[in-house]
Scaffold this motif. Structure first.
Motif, short mmCIF file in Angstrom:
data_model
loop_
_atom_site.label_atom_id
_atom_site.label_comp_id
_atom_site.label_asym_id
_atom_site.label_seq_id
_atom_site.Cartn_x
_atom_site.Cartn_y
_atom_site.Cartn_z
N THR A 90 8.42 8.92 7.29
CA THR A 90 8.11 7.52 8.03
C THR A 90 8.33 8.68 9.52
O THR A 90 7.02 8.43 11.02
CB THR A 90 9.43 6.79 8.68
N SER A 91 8.86 9.20 9.60
CA SER A 91 8.96 10.75 10.67
C SER A 91 7.02 10.88 10.55
O SER A 91 6.89 11.62 12.29
CB SER A 91 9.57 11.70 10.43
N SER A 92 6.52 11.37 10.04
CA SER A 92 5.61 11.90 9.83
C SER A 92 4.12 10.90 10.52
O SER A 92 3.29 10.97 10.82
CB SER A 92 4.70 12.34 8.60
N LEU A 93 4.85 9.67 9.86
CA LEU A 93 3.29 8.49 10.37
C LEU A 93 3.89 8.75 12.25
O LEU A 93 2.87 7.93 12.44
CB LEU A 93 4.33 7.42 9.57
N ILE A 94 5.15 8.69 12.43
CA ILE A 94 5.14 8.45 13.75
C ILE A 94 4.09 9.29 14.27
O ILE A 94 3.46 9.00 15.81
CB ILE A 94 6.82 8.83 14.29
N LEU B 287 0.66 -1.05 0.14
CA LEU B 287 -0.43 -0.06 -0.05
C LEU B 287 1.34 1.50 0.22
O LEU B 287 0.46 2.71 -1.03
CB LEU B 287 -1.13 -0.04 1.57
N TYR B 288 1.78 1.29 0.62
CA TYR B 288 2.89 2.38 0.90
C TYR B 288 4.06 2.63 -0.12
O TYR B 288 4.26 3.51 -0.66
CB TYR B 288 3.43 2.11 2.35
N GLY B 289 4.40 1.38 -0.68
CA GLY B 289 5.48 1.04 -1.91
C GLY B 289 6.82 1.97 -0.95
O GLY B 289 7.35 1.24 0.07
N ASP B 290 7.60 2.62 -1.52
CA ASP B 290 8.90 2.97 -1.01
C ASP B 290 8.91 4.24 -0.13
O ASP B 290 9.43 4.34 0.68
CB ASP B 290 9.80 3.69 -2.29
N ARG B 291 7.42 4.33 0.02
CA ARG B 291 7.94 5.52 1.11
C ARG B 291 7.63 4.61 2.77
O ARG B 291 8.29 6.01 3.43
CB ARG B 291 6.14 6.32 0.92
N LEU B 292 7.87 3.85 3.07
CA LEU B 292 7.98 3.29 4.43
C LEU B 292 9.74 3.64 4.69
O LEU B 292 10.11 3.49 5.07
CB LEU B 292 7.50 1.71 4.36
N GLN B 293 9.97 4.00 2.94
CA GLN B 293 12.21 3.89 3.49
C GLN B 293 12.44 5.04 3.74
O GLN B 293 13.03 5.56 3.54
CB GLN B 293 12.90 3.39 2.10
N ASP B 294 10.90 6.31 3.12
CA ASP B 294 11.51 7.40 2.84
C ASP B 294 11.18 8.31 4.78
O ASP B 294 10.66 8.17 5.65
CB ASP B 294 10.68 8.57 2.19
#
Length: 399
Positions: free
Chosen positions: A385-389, A374-381
């Protein structure tokens, strides 16, 4: 049981008794003043200074009033000389309170004055041939008169303390209002000077229910300022501004408040205590913290304060960060969010995620595979990930 003293307002002595006393009044006054100076140390300096002449006049006037009082004709007399004497004694008591003195010295002076003046007056009466019964009555009158003057001074002292106390409380309340309004430091310093309040290095705002404020403030530094009904955002609460509550002193403050419902802000330079107060009000806007009992130390909830500083921005951030899950069912999205939050917290350590969520490590692997789709490469950005936290740090990210 001892007999009550006679009413000095109504008792009379014959002119023949009073006449020799009046002629020797200056001598009696001098002896009385000398005895007060010798036996009441607090007044020795006063007699030597600018107040000396005033005090001497007061002693002479009191003795003169006494003789005038007991030598008047019989019958009602609306112009009794006792009223001015009582007014003077009342004013003397107020003056002692304004000077910051207790009543110990003044009442001691009254006792010495009564004893010495009676001793001198009795000698004069004996030498003029007065009978013992008359002299005994005369003694009772002297002490009844001193009791009247003492009571008037006590009332004056108490009234002055009450009056000045109320005035100072108003000035302290005005200072607290100015501090919470964020006025400039020069204006605050002037208000502190008017209230006779020496500014500490720091102040810490503490919110307590209004009904508990009296019990709480008795536990705190006597310089603590109080403002009831703190205003918008803190209704039914009193704010206490506590001096120098930092480090171990802060620990002591929190300990003193234990068992109370209280919110403790951070310590701030005294003229900037509005920032401490504003933070306690922010705590009240977080339902989980505002509804709890006991002491809430704002320093223990800084992350939550930051996260809830702009609720709409946080909601927008959640919506954006969780947009890839929009197509999933609510139940599925909730499980994926729960897994993603734990994965971020444990930095991808699958076994720890499984232990926290009480699921099998294979379930973690499956869910993370789904999230990567669902997130693709964004989980490596790192920025993503800071915004997700941040988006997942506050409760209830879905719904």
């Amino acid at each position: 049981m001892s007999e009550p003293l006679p009413d000095v307002r109504t008792f009379r002595l014959a002119p023949a008794v009073v006449r020799p006393l009046r002629s020797r009044l200056p001598h009696v006054a001098t002896q009385t003043i000398d005895a007060i100076m010798a036996e009441v140390p607090a007044y020795k300096e006063a007699f030597a200074g600018v107040l000396g002449a005033k005090i001497e006049r007061a002693v002479r006037a009191a003795l003169g009033t006494f003789l005038e009082l007991v030598s008047r004709g019989h019958g009602p007399d609306p112009q009794s000389p006792l009223a001015p004497a009582l007014a003077a004694a009342y004013a003397l008591g107020r003056g002692e309170a304004r000077s910051g003195r207790t009543l110990d010295a003044l009442l001691g002076a009254y006792r010495v004055g009564a004893r010495v003046s009676w001793h001198e007056l009795a000698k004069i009466s004996v030498s003029s041939g007065q009978p013992a019964a008359t002299i005994a009555h005369f003694a009772e009158l002297v002490f009844a008169y001193i009791d009247e003057l003492s009571a008037a001074s006590v009332a004056g002292h108490a009234d002055e303390l009450a009056s000045s106390g109320r005035a100072r409380l108003r000035l302290l309340e005005q200072l607290a209002q100015a501090l919470l309004a964020g006025q400039a430091e020069p204006a605050l310093t002037e208000a502190a000077l008017r209230a006779d309040w020496f500014p500490p290095r720091t102040l810490t705002a503490v919110l307590v229910p209004e009904h508990a404020s009296r019990a709480v403030i008795d536990l705190l530094d006597r310089r603590t300022l109080q403002l009831s009904d703190a205003g918008p955002g803190a209704q039914d609460r009193s704010v206490l501004l506590v001096p120098d509550a930092e480090g171990t002193s802060r620990d002591a403050l929190v300990g003193l408040l234990r068992g109370q419902s209280a919110i403790v802000g951070p310590a701030r330079p005294w003229a900037q205590v509005k920032a401490s107060y504003d933070r306690t009000v922010r705590i009240l806007q977080i339902p989980r913290l505002a509804s709890g009992r006991g002491v809430v130390d704002s320093e223990d909830h800084l992350a939550e304060l930051v996260l809830t500083a702009d609720p709409q921005a946080l909601a927008d951030l959640r919506t954006r960060m969780l947009a890839p899950l929009a197509a999933a069912s609510d139940a599925s999205a909730a499980k994926l969010v729960e897994t993603l939050r734990s994965w971020l917290r444990h930095q991808g350590r699958r076994e720890e995620v499984a232990a926290e969520l009480f699921i099998h490590p294979q379930t973690v692997r499956y869910r993370m595979s789904r999230l990567r789709e669902l997130y693709g490469d964004r989980l490596q950005d790192p920025d993503w990930t800071s915004s997700l936290i941040i988006a997942l740090s506050a409760p209830d990210p879905i719904g």
